[in-house]
Structure formats: structure tokens, C-alpha cells
Motif scaffolding. Structure first.
Motif, short mmCIF file in Angstrom:
data_model
loop_
_atom_site.label_atom_id
_atom_site.label_comp_id
_atom_site.label_asym_id
_atom_site.label_seq_id
_atom_site.Cartn_x
_atom_site.Cartn_y
_atom_site.Cartn_z
N LYS A 55 0.86 -1.30 -0.36
CA LYS A 55 0.25 -0.15 -0.24
C LYS A 55 1.08 1.03 -0.03
O LYS A 55 1.55 1.36 0.61
CB LYS A 55 -1.06 0.03 1.27
CG LYS A 55 -1.56 -1.40 1.19
CD LYS A 55 -2.59 -1.78 0.59
CE LYS A 55 -4.11 -1.82 0.32
NZ LYS A 55 -4.64 -3.10 -0.90
N THR A 56 0.54 2.64 -0.91
CA THR A 56 1.91 3.04 -0.98
C THR A 56 0.39 4.06 -1.30
O THR A 56 -0.55 4.60 -1.45
CB THR A 56 2.17 3.37 -3.07
OG1 THR A 56 3.33 4.53 -2.77
CG2 THR A 56 1.53 3.00 -3.67
N ASN A 57 1.71 5.69 -0.50
CA ASN A 57 0.82 6.65 -0.95
C ASN A 57 1.07 7.47 -2.54
O ASN A 57 0.18 8.94 -2.27
CB ASN A 57 0.93 8.05 0.44
CG ASN A 57 0.25 7.28 1.42
OD1 ASN A 57 -0.42 6.42 1.63
ND2 ASN A 57 1.45 7.06 2.61
N ILE A 58 1.62 7.37 -2.93
CA ILE A 58 1.74 7.87 -3.92
C ILE A 58 0.78 8.21 -5.10
O ILE A 58 0.29 6.55 -5.50
CB ILE A 58 2.75 6.92 -4.86
CG1 ILE A 58 4.70 6.78 -4.21
CG2 ILE A 58 3.42 8.03 -6.56
CD1 ILE A 58 5.26 5.44 -4.87
N ASN A 59 -0.07 9.20 -5.27
CA ASN A 59 -1.20 9.21 -6.42
C ASN A 59 0.05 9.82 -8.04
O ASN A 59 0.45 10.87 -7.76
CB ASN A 59 -1.92 10.56 -5.95
CG ASN A 59 -3.02 10.67 -6.67
OD1 ASN A 59 -3.01 10.02 -7.56
ND2 ASN A 59 -3.79 11.44 -7.22
N MET A 60 -0.01 8.05 -8.74
CA MET A 60 0.80 8.35 -9.82
C MET A 60 -0.07 9.93 -11.11
O MET A 60 0.18 10.28 -11.42
CB MET A 60 0.50 7.37 -10.84
CG MET A 60 1.41 6.97 -9.93
SD MET A 60 2.89 6.88 -10.19
CE MET A 60 4.08 5.48 -9.51
N ALA A 108 -1.71 12.44 -10.22
CA ALA A 108 -1.59 14.00 -9.51
C ALA A 108 -0.36 14.76 -10.59
O ALA A 108 -0.30 15.95 -11.39
CB ALA A 108 -1.12 13.24 -8.29
N SER A 109 1.13 13.95 -10.91
CA SER A 109 1.61 14.75 -11.82
C SER A 109 2.71 13.39 -13.12
O SER A 109 2.83 12.76 -12.17
CB SER A 109 2.50 15.20 -10.88
OG SER A 109 3.87 15.55 -11.87
N PRO A 110 2.37 14.12 -14.06
CA PRO A 110 3.43 12.89 -14.86
C PRO A 110 5.12 13.31 -14.16
O PRO A 110 5.46 12.34 -14.91
CB PRO A 110 3.22 13.94 -16.23
CG PRO A 110 2.70 15.19 -16.30
CD PRO A 110 1.88 14.89 -14.79
N THR A 111 5.51 14.27 -14.34
CA THR A 111 6.29 14.32 -13.13
C THR A 111 6.37 13.16 -11.99
O THR A 111 7.86 12.52 -12.50
CB THR A 111 6.33 15.48 -12.79
OG1 THR A 111 6.70 16.46 -13.59
CG2 THR A 111 8.38 15.42 -11.83
N LEU A 112 6.09 13.18 -11.10
CA LEU A 112 5.68 11.91 -10.49
C LEU A 112 5.67 9.95 -10.60
O LEU A 112 6.43 9.27 -10.15
CB LEU A 112 4.55 12.21 -9.16
CG LEU A 112 4.61 11.38 -8.12
CD1 LEU A 112 5.82 11.28 -7.34
CD2 LEU A 112 3.73 11.76 -7.59
N LYS A 113 5.27 10.96 -11.94
CA LYS A 113 4.66 9.23 -12.60
C LYS A 113 6.10 8.96 -13.34
O LYS A 113 6.42 7.73 -12.94
CB LYS A 113 3.59 8.87 -13.83
CG LYS A 113 3.50 7.76 -13.88
CD LYS A 113 1.65 8.34 -15.24
CE LYS A 113 1.78 6.53 -15.64
NZ LYS A 113 0.50 6.97 -15.98
N ARG A 114 6.93 10.12 -14.22
CA ARG A 114 8.44 9.54 -14.29
C ARG A 114 9.13 8.85 -13.60
O ARG A 114 9.59 8.17 -13.41
CB ARG A 114 8.52 10.93 -15.83
CG ARG A 114 7.52 10.73 -16.63
CD ARG A 114 8.06 11.65 -17.94
NE ARG A 114 8.50 12.58 -17.47
CZ ARG A 114 7.35 13.59 -17.42
NH1 ARG A 114 6.29 13.99 -17.86
NH2 ARG A 114 7.67 15.02 -16.91
N GLY A 115 9.79 9.82 -12.99
CA GLY A 115 10.38 9.71 -11.83
C GLY A 115 10.40 8.31 -10.81
O GLY A 115 11.45 8.06 -10.54
N THR A 116 8.90 8.23 -10.36
CA THR A 116 9.15 7.10 -9.96
C THR A 116 9.44 5.68 -11.12
O THR A 116 10.39 4.49 -10.35
CB THR A 116 7.60 6.65 -9.27
OG1 THR A 116 6.62 6.73 -10.00
CG2 THR A 116 7.24 7.67 -7.98
#
Length: 189
Positions: free
Chosen positions: A42-47, A49-57
Motif C-alpha cells: 500500500k503506497t501513498n503515491i498518487n501517480m 497527480a503529476s506526470p513528473t511523479l509518474k516518470r520519476g517513480t
């Protein structure tokens, strides 16, 4: 131990992630590592929310997977991150998470994938039908073939089938064809 290399895109995505996420970076790294180890994590990452967050993770996950696959030392990972201009604090957070989870990542990586079962033994039996219900005399030989197989997923298993003489000739012919093809490709490389 191989040299760790990621694409230029991954480098840029990691840099973007570091500037995009200042607070809770440690938690983000732990969430990425945890999700690599457990599909139900269970993660708190909301992919979304942001393309930057998605690419970065994705880049961070690729880094952790590649480093563990290549059995990179944590110090080598730190040097690599410094070489691609990841800020020192973020570099330390990533390396610490990698240091803690390296063996788990390697175990998980070695168990991922599909492989065909290996044949460990073959037995056969000749059955000769002299008569049948429909005919008074048939005189047909038939074979029963048994394969003992071993696979990572199912352990020891048995596969059996019945075949006529013609069926076995066809199987042998196809196997010889496969061997020739493999030898041709192996010799040509």
C-alpha cells in the motif's frame, strides 16, 4: 559486477523527481522499493497527480532494479547518482533504501519470470492391441510416453501421452529439425 547504466531519460526523470518532491522524499523512495518487493504494498503515491511523479517513480524503480540485478555496491550507486547530478540529500536517501533492501530486491528479481519445465526423465511403454471391440484383429502397436518434469512453479510433475508409430516418427523428425535450427543459430553467432 557490471557498470550501472540508465538512459538519459531516466537521468532527467530522476532529477525532475528530486526537484518536484522535497518533502517526504524518504517515504517516496521507501514506497517505490516496497512496491517492487510486494505487489500488494500500500503506497501513498498518487501517480495521476503529476506526470513528473509518474516518470520519476518509474526511473527510481528502474534504478533500484538495475542496481540489484547487477549486484551494485551501495557506494557504486551513490557515485552513479552523484555523476548524474542528483542532490546529495536525495542521493543519500536512495542509497540508504537500496542498502536496506538490496538482498530482498535480488531475491525477488531472481524469482520473477517464466521458464518452461525441464524434462528430467522419460519412460515409455509399448502397447500392442491384438483385438478391439469393432474388429476381430487389429495388430496395431501404440506407445505410452511419460515425461517427468521439474519447474520452479510446480516442482516435480508428470506429463504423459499416447502415440502411434507414425506420431512418434513425426515427433522425432520435428525434434531433429529443432536441434538443427538451434545448432545453425548457435554456430552463426
Amino acid at each position: 559486477m557490471d557498470v550501472l547504466r540508465l538512459s538519459e531519460d531516466h537521468h532527467e526523470w530522476l532529477k525532475e523527481l528530486c526537484t518536484h518532491v522535497e518533502n517526504d522524499f524518504v517515504q517516496l523512495v521507501e514506497d517505490v522499493a516496497g512496491s517492487l518487493l510486494d505487489a500488494n504494498y500500500k503506497t501513498n503515491i498518487n501517480m495521476e497527480a503529476s506526470p513528473t511523479l509518474k516518470r520519476g517513480t518509474a526511473a527510481l524503480g528502474a534504478l533500484l532494479v538495475e542496481a540489484s540485478k547487477r549486484d551494485s555496491a551501495p557506494d557504486a550507486v551513490a557515485l552513479y547518482l552523484q555523476a548524474i547530478d542528483i542532490p546529495e540529500k536525495h542521493c543519500a536517501d536512495i542509497v540508504e533504501s537500496y542498502r536496506k533492501r538490496k538482498m530482498e530486491l535480488r531475491r525477488t528479481g531472481s524469482s520473477v519470470g517464466f521458464s518452461f519445465p525441464q524434462i528430467v526423465d522419460v519412460n515409455w511403454r509399448l502397447d500392442y492391441a491384438v483385438t478391439s471391440k469393432n474388429m476381430s484383429r487389429t495388430a496395431e502397436p501404440g506407445y505410452k510416453v511419460y515425461f517427468e518434469t521439474m519447474s520452479k512453479e510446480h516442482g516435480l510433475d508428470s506429463i504423459s501421452f499416447a502415440a502411434s508409430v507414425e506420431d512418434l516418427h513425426e515427433i522425432v523428425w520435428k525434434l531433429r529439425e529443432a536441434v538443427k535450427s538451434v545448432e545453425k543459430h548457435a554456430g552463426g553467432s
